[in-house]
Design a protein around this motif. Structure first.
Motif, short mmCIF file in Angstrom:
data_model
loop_
_atom_site.label_atom_id
_atom_site.label_comp_id
_atom_site.label_asym_id
_atom_site.label_seq_id
_atom_site.Cartn_x
_atom_site.Cartn_y
_atom_site.Cartn_z
N ASP A 67 0.84 -1.19 0.00
CA ASP A 67 0.00 0.00 0.00
C ASP A 67 0.88 1.24 0.00
N TYR A 68 0.23 2.42 0.18
CA TYR A 68 0.95 3.69 0.17
C TYR A 68 1.10 4.27 1.58
N LYS A 69 1.08 3.42 2.58
CA LYS A 69 1.21 3.90 3.95
C LYS A 69 2.54 4.62 4.13
N GLY A 70 2.49 5.80 4.71
CA GLY A 70 3.69 6.59 4.91
C GLY A 70 3.82 7.75 3.94
N VAL A 71 2.97 7.75 2.91
CA VAL A 71 2.99 8.86 1.96
C VAL A 71 2.25 10.05 2.56
N ASN A 72 2.94 11.15 2.72
CA ASN A 72 2.31 12.38 3.22
C ASN A 72 3.12 13.56 2.72
N SER A 73 2.76 14.75 3.14
CA SER A 73 3.42 15.95 2.63
C SER A 73 4.89 16.01 3.03
N ILE A 74 5.22 15.53 4.25
CA ILE A 74 6.62 15.50 4.67
C ILE A 74 7.40 14.55 3.77
N PHE A 75 6.74 13.48 3.37
CA PHE A 75 7.36 12.48 2.50
C PHE A 75 7.82 13.10 1.18
N LEU A 76 7.14 14.18 0.75
CA LEU A 76 7.49 14.81 -0.52
C LEU A 76 8.85 15.49 -0.50
N LYS A 77 9.43 15.63 0.68
CA LYS A 77 10.77 16.21 0.74
C LYS A 77 11.84 15.24 0.26
N ASN A 78 11.44 14.00 0.03
CA ASN A 78 12.36 13.02 -0.53
C ASN A 78 12.83 13.51 -1.90
N PRO A 79 14.13 13.73 -2.10
CA PRO A 79 14.63 14.27 -3.37
C PRO A 79 14.30 13.42 -4.57
N ASP A 80 14.03 12.13 -4.35
CA ASP A 80 13.68 11.24 -5.46
C ASP A 80 12.27 11.49 -5.98
N LEU A 81 11.47 12.23 -5.20
CA LEU A 81 10.08 12.47 -5.58
C LEU A 81 9.85 13.86 -6.14
N ILE A 82 10.78 14.77 -5.87
CA ILE A 82 10.58 16.16 -6.26
C ILE A 82 10.88 16.34 -7.74
N SER A 83 9.93 16.90 -8.45
CA SER A 83 10.11 17.16 -9.87
C SER A 83 11.00 18.38 -10.07
N GLU A 84 11.66 18.45 -11.20
CA GLU A 84 12.55 19.57 -11.51
C GLU A 84 11.81 20.90 -11.44
N GLY A 85 12.41 21.85 -10.77
CA GLY A 85 11.84 23.19 -10.70
C GLY A 85 10.90 23.43 -9.54
N MET A 86 10.57 22.38 -8.78
CA MET A 86 9.68 22.57 -7.65
C MET A 86 10.46 23.12 -6.47
N VAL A 87 9.81 23.95 -5.68
CA VAL A 87 10.46 24.61 -4.55
C VAL A 87 9.80 24.16 -3.26
N ILE A 88 10.61 23.76 -2.29
CA ILE A 88 10.08 23.36 -0.99
C ILE A 88 9.70 24.61 -0.20
N ASP A 89 8.48 24.66 0.28
CA ASP A 89 8.03 25.76 1.12
C ASP A 89 8.67 25.59 2.49
N SER A 90 9.47 26.54 2.89
CA SER A 90 10.22 26.42 4.15
C SER A 90 9.33 26.49 5.38
N ASP A 91 8.13 27.08 5.23
CA ASP A 91 7.24 27.23 6.38
C ASP A 91 6.42 25.98 6.64
N MET A 92 6.20 25.18 5.60
CA MET A 92 5.38 23.99 5.74
C MET A 92 6.03 22.85 4.95
N PRO A 93 5.74 21.60 5.30
CA PRO A 93 6.31 20.47 4.56
C PRO A 93 5.55 20.23 3.26
N VAL A 94 5.52 21.21 2.40
CA VAL A 94 4.84 21.08 1.12
C VAL A 94 5.71 21.67 0.02
#
Length: 212
Positions: free
Chosen positions: A63-90
């Motif tokens: 399943d996808y257990k463990g997938v959440n907004s904090i999980f998106l900080k994984n560099p393998d998931l971030i698409s080119e050009g996307m910027v991490i919002d420093s105030d929130m894990p998004v």
């Protein structure tokens, strides 16, 4: 005595300036339109990449257990050009929309605690045209893993069906959270029809796209 006059008259000069002004405004408008199209296509690609990367990373999981907004900080998931919002894990996409992701629990169309699906939420859409373009996009079919595409006014809770001045079309979730329009159920097919999206979207909208 004959006088030779050279140069342009004031009227001619004003005419030239008027033409230059029209061409300048047209050029700016054309550039703005082209830039918006580029950013929209880039944003769609960024979301598509996140979905692909999540599926690839969890291909051998149950399943996808463990997938959440904090999980998106994984560099393998971030698409080119996307910027991490420093105030929130998004993340923020090319159009500066906030991108968040959730899995399981109340965000599933199935039983509570089922982590067999995940949803991409697009927040801070402060332009009706952008909302319509995103929600009417062909994000896939049921056979390709798409569950629904919805315009929501409160993505912090469960997806549900609210009777009244909304469109039906998706199933599941608790009572209390509003879905303005939802494509993917028995009533409204995907992609969401343009006339429904145009009525549901406003200058401050949020979109949920759910995948298995």
């Amino acid at each position: 005595m004959k006088i030779n006059e050279k140069g342009r008259s004031m009227i001619e000069m004003l005419g030239v300036l008027a033409i230059i002004a029209v061409l300048t405004v047209g050029g700016i408008a054309g550039y703005s339109k082209a830039m918006h199209k580029y950013k929209m296509n880039k944003s769609i690609q960024q979301i598509t990449d996140i979905v692909f990367n999540i599926r690839s990373l969890f291909a051998n999981e149950r399943d996808y257990k463990g997938v959440n907004s904090i999980f998106l900080k994984n560099p393998d998931l971030i698409s080119e050009g996307m910027v991490i919002d420093s105030d929130m894990p998004v993340l923020r996409n090319a159009l500066n929309h906030v991108i968040a992701v959730y899995s399981g629990g109340g965000y599933s169309l199935r039983d509570e605690g089922d982590y067999g699906s995940f949803a991409i939420y697009i927040h801070d859409i402060n332009n009706k045209r952008e909302c319509v373009e995103l929600v009417t996009r062909d994000w896939g079919t049921v056979s390709s893993g798409l569950v629904f595409v919805a315009v929501v006014n409160n993505p912090s809770g469960d997806i549900d069906i609210i009777e009244g001045d909304v469109y039906l079309g998706c199933h599941g979730g608790k009572q209390g959270q509003s879905v303005i329009a939802c494509a993917g159920g028995d009533i409204i097919p995907t992609p969401m029809p343009l006339h429904i999206a145009a009525e549901a979207c406003t200058d401050k909208s949020e979109i949920a796209i759910k995948f298995y």
